[in-house]
Design an enzyme around this catalytic site. Structure first.
Site, mmCIF file in Angstrom:
data_model
loop_
_atom_site.group_PDB
_atom_site.id
_atom_site.type_symbol
_atom_site.label_atom_id
_atom_site.label_comp_id
_atom_site.label_asym_id
_atom_site.label_seq_id
_atom_site.Cartn_x
_atom_site.Cartn_y
_atom_site.Cartn_z
ATOM 1 N N SER A 24 -7.441 2.224 -45.563
ATOM 2 C CA SER A 24 -5.997 2.461 -45.553
ATOM 3 C C SER A 24 -5.273 1.158 -45.878
ATOM 4 O O SER A 24 -5.710 0.086 -45.457
ATOM 5 C CB SER A 24 -5.590 2.972 -44.157
ATOM 6 O OG SER A 24 -4.347 3.626 -44.209
ATOM 7 N N CYS A 27 -1.042 -4.364 -44.404
ATOM 8 C CA CYS A 27 -0.441 -5.682 -44.632
ATOM 9 C C CYS A 27 -1.295 -6.764 -44.001
ATOM 10 O O CYS A 27 -1.675 -6.652 -42.836
ATOM 11 C CB CYS A 27 0.940 -5.764 -43.989
ATOM 12 S SG CYS A 27 2.102 -4.572 -44.639
ATOM 13 N N TYR A 188 10.318 2.875 -44.904
ATOM 14 C CA TYR A 188 10.644 1.954 -45.998
ATOM 15 C C TYR A 188 11.503 2.678 -47.039
ATOM 16 O O TYR A 188 11.844 3.842 -46.862
ATOM 17 C CB TYR A 188 9.366 1.320 -46.560
ATOM 18 C CG TYR A 188 8.695 0.488 -45.481
ATOM 19 C CD1 TYR A 188 9.350 -0.624 -44.938
ATOM 20 C CD2 TYR A 188 7.468 0.843 -44.934
ATOM 21 C CE1 TYR A 188 8.788 -1.363 -43.900
ATOM 22 C CE2 TYR A 188 6.899 0.111 -43.895
ATOM 23 C CZ TYR A 188 7.563 -0.990 -43.392
ATOM 24 O OH TYR A 188 7.018 -1.716 -42.356
ATOM 25 N N ARG A 236 2.155 8.125 -50.279
ATOM 26 C CA ARG A 236 2.084 8.243 -48.814
ATOM 27 C C ARG A 236 3.437 8.691 -48.308
ATOM 28 O O ARG A 236 4.457 8.097 -48.641
ATOM 29 C CB ARG A 236 1.680 6.901 -48.182
ATOM 30 C CG ARG A 236 1.728 6.938 -46.654
ATOM 31 C CD ARG A 236 1.030 5.760 -46.006
ATOM 32 N NE ARG A 236 -0.414 5.982 -45.952
ATOM 33 C CZ ARG A 236 -1.259 5.285 -45.184
ATOM 34 N NH1 ARG A 236 -0.815 4.292 -44.434
ATOM 35 N NH2 ARG A 236 -2.547 5.549 -45.176
ATOM 36 N N GLY A 338 -7.971 2.806 -41.018
ATOM 37 C CA GLY A 338 -7.347 1.489 -40.939
ATOM 38 C C GLY A 338 -7.992 0.614 -39.893
ATOM 39 O O GLY A 338 -8.956 -0.113 -40.156
HETATM 40 C C1 FNR Z 1 -0.779 -0.813 -41.323
HETATM 41 N N1 FNR Z 1 -0.337 0.370 -41.924
HETATM 42 C C2 FNR Z 1 0.199 0.323 -43.193
HETATM 43 N N2 FNR Z 1 0.507 1.483 -43.840
HETATM 44 C C3 FNR Z 1 0.929 1.466 -45.118
HETATM 45 O O1 FNR Z 1 1.187 2.518 -45.684
HETATM 46 N N3 FNR Z 1 1.062 0.275 -45.785
HETATM 47 C C4 FNR Z 1 0.784 -0.921 -45.197
HETATM 48 O O2 FNR Z 1 0.858 -1.975 -45.847
HETATM 49 C C5 FNR Z 1 0.383 -0.917 -43.839
HETATM 50 N N4 FNR Z 1 0.138 -2.072 -43.149
HETATM 51 C C6 FNR Z 1 -0.529 -2.041 -41.944
HETATM 52 C C7 FNR Z 1 -1.015 -3.221 -41.365
HETATM 53 C C8 FNR Z 1 -1.776 -3.172 -40.196
HETATM 54 C C9 FNR Z 1 -2.330 -4.428 -39.631
HETATM 55 C C10 FNR Z 1 -2.027 -1.917 -39.579
HETATM 56 C C11 FNR Z 1 -2.865 -1.829 -38.325
HETATM 57 C C12 FNR Z 1 -1.520 -0.771 -40.116
HETATM 58 C C13 FNR Z 1 -0.706 1.682 -41.353
HETATM 59 C C14 FNR Z 1 -2.166 2.019 -41.687
HETATM 60 O O3 FNR Z 1 -2.376 2.125 -43.076
HETATM 61 C C15 FNR Z 1 -2.573 3.346 -41.032
HETATM 62 O O4 FNR Z 1 -1.794 4.377 -41.578
HETATM 63 C C16 FNR Z 1 -2.404 3.324 -39.531
HETATM 64 O O5 FNR Z 1 -2.925 2.132 -38.981
HETATM 65 C C17 FNR Z 1 -3.059 4.532 -38.853
HETATM 66 O O6 FNR Z 1 -4.430 4.608 -39.214
HETATM 67 P P1 FNR Z 1 -5.610 4.020 -38.260
HETATM 68 O O7 FNR Z 1 -5.415 2.533 -38.153
HETATM 69 O O8 FNR Z 1 -5.452 4.691 -36.921
HETATM 70 O O9 FNR Z 1 -6.882 4.388 -38.954
#
Ligand code: FNR
Length: 369
Positions: A24, A27, A188, A236, A338
């Site tokens: 996923s 950032c 966003y 997304r 993620g």
């Molecule tokens: C994110 N998430 C996120 N989502 C997205 O669409 N773009 C991004 O750049 C980010 N950045 C980001 C940084 C960090 C450190 C985290 C932990 C999360 C959200 C991520 O892609 C995901 O949708 C969520 O974390 C939920 O999934 P998990 O972590 O439970 O598998």
């Protein structure tokens, strides 16, 4: 033996993912002036080496003022392409497909990288590399009392940002990315236009459903026109704001699942291949029912209601068995993981072992198997 659902390849347009596990976008707050670094190479590279089918690089700002923080990745100038090309080539050398997410933070821009919040607060002012005066949105409504006040985008600025998305898409293609994802979630800019919480416009970009989706639809159209037809386009979406009652000062309640599915139907006609089903981010008043796989029902609803459109599931999917079940029960076509992958970069290879699937172990690591 039958190949477990998680390890069945997925072909979308001219791209085949070797399995259904996607990193996923996350950032990393490890850029200066938007440039990818060796950190990104090692970070993304570790998942490519360790069996993830699709690595999606983090939200990349299509303009400097569209970054979430001063340390976010960017794709607003040609000079950004070279390092990304190296990262994509490395992923390809390890049989992983590579994607990148394009984003504009809108009213949630110019904030602080998580580990610096304790040092100088949640907002990045000019002294900390921020751009408070450049923060923009559909309407002059801040995310919260503590957030920067955005200025309202006029029609010319809307067109400029759509061009910036298209230009960034062209650069992503030049870098060799296989998949492009537009960030239409988490409060966003794209999502800010969709949600009545952040969009109080009275022109053709606000008010009715057709007006609120206009910015997203036009942006998708501009991107699809330059993103090669053989390459998949993902979006997304936040499938709901999780805000039932109208927020103070907002014209109405939040963006809903019903609207998100209706938008997905439109996006499918515009050449979007997959909607990655996330949620939330519009309001501090959101109330999220966090639980394992809590967003999977959105992907399942999308699959049931929009035939022909692929659905991505994300959010608290943490184990091989759980991810495989989501796919086997046909509740999604692709699973994004993620934080579980941050904790365990070998998750995809371990998942193959647990499910009895074949996965090519990196020959360098064979003795560790
Ligand atoms: C994110 N998430 C996120 N989502 C997205 O669409 N773009 C991004 O750049 C980010 N950045 C980001 C940084 C960090 C450190 C985290 C932990 C999360 C959200 C991520 O892609 C995901 O949708 C969520 O974390 C939920 O999934 P998990 O972590 O439970 O598998």
């Amino acid at each position: 033996a039958a190949v477990p659902a998680l390890y069945q390849p997925l072909t979308v347009r001219g791209v085949t993912l070797k399995n259904r596990i996607a990193l996923s976008p996350m950032c990393m707050y490890s850029s200066q002036d938007g440039f990818a670094t060796d950190f990104h190479l090692v970070h993304v590279g570790q998942y490519a080496v360790r069996g993830v089918g699709l690595v999606v690089m983090e939200a990349a700002g299509v303009a400097p003022e569209g970054r979430i923080t001063p340390h976010c990745l960017g794709l607003w100038k040609d000079a950004h392409v070279a390092k990304l090309r190296q990262i994509v080539a490395f992923a390809h050398a390890h049989k992983a497909a590579a994607g990148i997410q394009l984003a504009h933070a809108g009213r949630k821009a110019s904030t602080t990288a998580p580990w610096l919040i304790k040092v100088h607060g949640a907002n990045a002012d000019a002294a900390h590399g921020g751009w408070p005066g450049g923060v923009c949105g559909p309407s002059p409504l801040p995310f919260s009392d503590a957030s920067w006040a955005p200025h309202e985008l006029d029609a010319a600025a809307i067109r400029r940002i759509q061009r910036e998305f298209a230009d960034a898409a062209r650069r992503a293609d030049a870098a060799g990315f296989d998949v492009l994802e537009l960030h239409g979630a988490h409060g966003y800019l794209l999502h800010q236009f969709l949600s009545p919480i952040s969009n109080a416009r009275t022109d053709e970009y606000g008010g009715s459903f057709d007006n609120r989706i206009r910015f997203v639809v036009e942006t998708v159209r501009a991107v699809r026109a330059v993103w090669p037809p053989e390459k998949p386009l993902f979006v997304r979406l936040s499938m709901t704001d999780w805000v039932a009652a109208p927020a103070p000062g907002a014209p109405a309640g939040g963006w809903t699942e019903e609207e998100a599915i209706e938008l997905a139907r439109v996006l499918s006609r515009e050449g979007v291949d997959l909607v990655d089903c996330s949620s939330s981010g519009s309001s501090p008043l959101q109330s999220i029912p966090l639980a394992p796989g809590y967003q999977v029902p959105f992907a399942a609803a999308l699959k049931a209601q929009v035939p022909g459109l692929l659905a991505g599931a994300v959010g608290l999917i943490t184990s091989a068995a759980q991810a495989n079940a989501v796919l086997a029960e046909q509740r999604a076509d692709l699973v994004f993981m993620g934080r579980a992958l941050l904790r365990d970069p070998n998750l995809a290879l371990d998942a193959a072992a647990q499910l009895g699937a074949f996965a090519q172990y990196p020959h360098q690591y064979e003795r560790g198997r």
